[in-house]
Design a protein around this motif. Structure first.
Motif, PDB file in Angstrom:
ATOM      1  N   LYS A   1      -3.837  31.920   6.184  1.00 51.50           N
ATOM      2  CA  LYS A   1      -3.939  32.801   7.344  1.00 51.50           C
ATOM      3  C   LYS A   1      -2.729  32.661   8.257  1.00 51.50           C
ATOM      4  CE  LYS A   1      -7.799  30.732   8.206  1.00 51.50           C
ATOM      5  NZ  LYS A   1      -9.062  30.271   8.824  1.00 51.50           N
ATOM      6  N   ALA A   2      -2.469  33.716   9.038  1.00 56.94           N
ATOM      7  CA  ALA A   2      -1.407  33.676  10.036  1.00 56.94           C
ATOM      8  C   ALA A   2      -1.728  32.618  11.089  1.00 56.94           C
ATOM      9  CB  ALA A   2      -1.252  35.044  10.695  1.00 56.94           C
ATOM     10  N   GLY A   3      -0.730  31.824  11.445  1.00 58.49           N
ATOM     11  CA  GLY A   3      -0.908  30.793  12.461  1.00 58.49           C
ATOM     12  C   GLY A   3      -1.582  29.533  11.976  1.00 58.49           C
ATOM     13  N   GLU A   4      -1.774  29.409  10.676  1.00 55.77           N
ATOM     14  CA  GLU A   4      -2.470  28.248  10.116  1.00 55.77           C
ATOM     15  C   GLU A   4      -1.486  27.128   9.793  1.00 55.77           C
ATOM     16  OE1 GLU A   4      -6.062  27.526   6.897  1.00 55.77           O
ATOM     17  OE2 GLU A   4      -4.665  29.164   6.552  1.00 55.77           O
ATOM     18  N   PHE A   5      -1.941  25.917   9.958  1.00 56.30           N
ATOM     19  CA  PHE A   5      -1.207  24.731   9.496  1.00 56.30           C
ATOM     20  C   PHE A   5      -1.898  24.295   8.211  1.00 56.30           C
ATOM     21  CE2 PHE A   5       1.614  21.258  11.402  1.00 56.30           C
ATOM     22  CZ  PHE A   5       1.935  20.747  10.158  1.00 56.30           C
ATOM     23  N   PHE A   6      -1.270  24.583   7.071  1.00 57.65           N
ATOM     24  CA  PHE A   6      -1.896  24.362   5.767  1.00 57.65           C
ATOM     25  C   PHE A   6      -1.153  23.254   5.033  1.00 57.65           C
ATOM     26  CE2 PHE A   6      -2.987  25.030   1.371  1.00 57.65           C
ATOM     27  CZ  PHE A   6      -4.306  25.465   1.407  1.00 57.65           C
ATOM     28  N   ALA A   7      -1.889  22.354   4.395  1.00 62.02           N
ATOM     29  CA  ALA A   7      -1.288  21.253   3.640  1.00 62.02           C
ATOM     30  C   ALA A   7      -1.616  21.376   2.160  1.00 62.02           C
ATOM     31  CB  ALA A   7      -1.780  19.909   4.168  1.00 62.02           C
ATOM     32  N   LEU A   8      -0.606  21.182   1.324  1.00 62.43           N
ATOM     33  CA  LEU A   8      -0.788  21.034  -0.116  1.00 62.43           C
ATOM     34  C   LEU A   8      -0.704  19.548  -0.428  1.00 62.43           C
ATOM     35  CD1 LEU A   8       1.447  23.964  -1.416  1.00 62.43           C
ATOM     36  CD2 LEU A   8      -1.034  23.779  -1.701  1.00 62.43           C
ATOM     37  N   LEU A   9      -1.809  19.001  -0.893  1.00 65.98           N
ATOM     38  CA  LEU A   9      -1.942  17.567  -1.119  1.00 65.98           C
ATOM     39  C   LEU A   9      -2.203  17.306  -2.588  1.00 65.98           C
ATOM     40  CD1 LEU A   9      -2.379  14.631   0.051  1.00 65.98           C
ATOM     41  CD2 LEU A   9      -4.795  15.265   0.297  1.00 65.98           C
ATOM     42  N   GLY A  10      -1.548  16.278  -3.122  1.00 63.04           N
ATOM     43  CA  GLY A  10      -1.797  15.941  -4.515  1.00 63.04           C
ATOM     44  C   GLY A  10      -0.877  14.836  -4.985  1.00 63.04           C
ATOM     45  N   PRO A  11      -1.168  14.263  -6.146  1.00 65.50           N
ATOM     46  CA  PRO A  11      -0.319  13.199  -6.690  1.00 65.50           C
ATOM     47  C   PRO A  11       1.021  13.749  -7.151  1.00 65.50           C
ATOM     48  CG  PRO A  11      -1.982  13.836  -8.290  1.00 65.50           C
ATOM     49  CD  PRO A  11      -2.305  14.584  -7.030  1.00 65.50           C
TER      50      PRO A  11
END
Length: 388
Positions: free
Chosen positions: A49-59
């Motif tokens: 979404k617009a204005g979102e702080f999104f994290a991609l997490l993984g090994p």
């Protein structure tokens, strides 16, 4: 920032109200990227979404950086679409996208000072000299680098270099900012301080941030939502609390945070409560999950901080009624971490539980010691039931 909407009406009712649904700023639809026979990203779909702080997490090697590079335009997907504000940008060159990327090593130009590093690329964006000077001054103030404009990168600390790289990435006012392990080079204290500053900055600007990290604590602290990746696929997308408290699979439960996993089978169901024969622990009670688990072999996941220790255990009537689980054993290991202590409890039936207790007293007058006999107890609500 444009707020795009898609309207949907019920065709069966001509006078039905029109319902508007927000369109995501970024839509990744069935994207696959292969290197030889290996699928780095495998049929991945995701809305941000617009204005979102999104994290991609993984090994390491899970495909998160490859996905980030496709969003930036440094790699092209083999199949699938990447849409920004409803437009497919898969074929758009990196410098023509309203997207910028902050690299893990910062990629600062060693021969340029702070001002020129931040302003690099603004001329090609069509800004005049006055416009560049104004924009650079704004960015310097934004990341609190006043007075350091004439220093070169080799005259800056690690934290200052990180701020220069961030200011340069934000200088062109991107719709989407990509951050590839941006805090990895900082020490723990500075990393924690910078996390707070990044969160405040993102809220202030309203820019959509997508961060790639393998640091779970970093992702949980900063992100509105987290996408957990493994083997090129998204395993779960959720808020930090949902991800921690309600993992979608055993893999996610074991990857995110510390957890106890007890394997077993369901022996009885009664009013949404399960009776479980746990391997090496005995009988457990748990609340039946929303997603039915059938009669499959299951596992029970319990976070260490959900377990309490007692030298006597809970009241007998709570245990007999199934309102509380109680497992007896002996303290086999103790670790003191300041704010909390970590205990390992070797249960009488053979399993070992990890227990985390807050250290609320300054002295250890009530602490448990090695070899001490205890009861480890927890509520059925604290158990997460997952299919094996």
């Amino acid at each position: 920032m444009t707020n795009l909407t898609a309207t949907v009406a019920d065709p069966a009712a001509s006078d039905a109200p029109v319902i508007a649904y927000p369109t995501p700023l970024l839509r990744i639809d069935g994207v696959t990227k292969k290197f030889g026979a290996h699928s780095a990203v495998d049929d991945l779909s995701l809305d941000i979404k617009a204005g979102e702080f999104f994290a991609l997490l993984g090994p390491s090697g899970c495909g998160k950086t490859t996905l980030l590079r496709m969003l930036a335009g440094f790699e092209a997907p083999d199949t699938g679409k990447i849409e920004l504000n409803g437009e497919d940008i898969a074929a758009v060159l990196p410098h023509q996208r309203p997207v910028n990327m902050m690299f893990q090593n910062y990629a600062l130009f060693p021969h340029l000072n702070v001002r020129d590093n931040i302003g690099f690329g603004l001329k090609s964006a069509g800004l005049t000299r006055l416009g560049i000077d104004t924009r650079v001054a704004e960015m310097v103030a934004l990341v609190k680098l006043q007075g350091l404009e004439k220093r070169r990168p080799d005259q800056l600390s690690g934290g200052q270099k990180q701020r220069v790289a961030l200011a340069r990435a934000l200088a062109r006012h991107p719709q989407l900012l990509l951050l590839d392990e941006p805090l990895a080079a900082l020490d723990k204290k500075l990393r924690e301080e910078t996390q707070v500053e990044l969160m405040a900055l993102q809220r202030q600007l309203g820019t959509t941030f997508v961060i790639v990290t393998h640091d779970q604590e970093e992702a949980m602290t900063m992100a509105d939502r987290i996408g957990v990746m493994n083997d090129g696929r998204l395993q779960q997308v959720a808020t930090p609390r949902q991800l921690y408290e309600a993992p979608a699979s055993r893999w996610v439960a074991e990857f995110v945070g510390d957890i106890n996993i007890i394997e077993g089978g369901i022996t009885h169901r009664d009013s949404h409560r399960l009776t479980i024969a746990g391997r090496d622990v005995g009988t457990l009670f748990a609340i039946e999950p929303r997603q039915p688990v059938g009669d499959a072999v299951i596992c029970v996941a319990i976070r260490p901080e959900k377990i309490r220790l007692s030298r006597r255990g809970p009241a007998t009537d709570l245990v007999n009624s199934g309102a509380m689980n109680s497992l007896e054993g002996v303290i086999s290991d103790v670790g003191y971490l300041g704010g909390r202590s970590l205990y390992k409890v070797k249960l009488d039936r053979g399993a070992t539980l990890r227990v985390a207790l807050a250290n609320t007293a300054r002295l250890d007058v009530d602490a448990y010691s090695m070899g001490e006999r205890v009861a480890a107890w927890f509520a059925p609500d604290d158990c997460v039931v997952l299919v094996q």
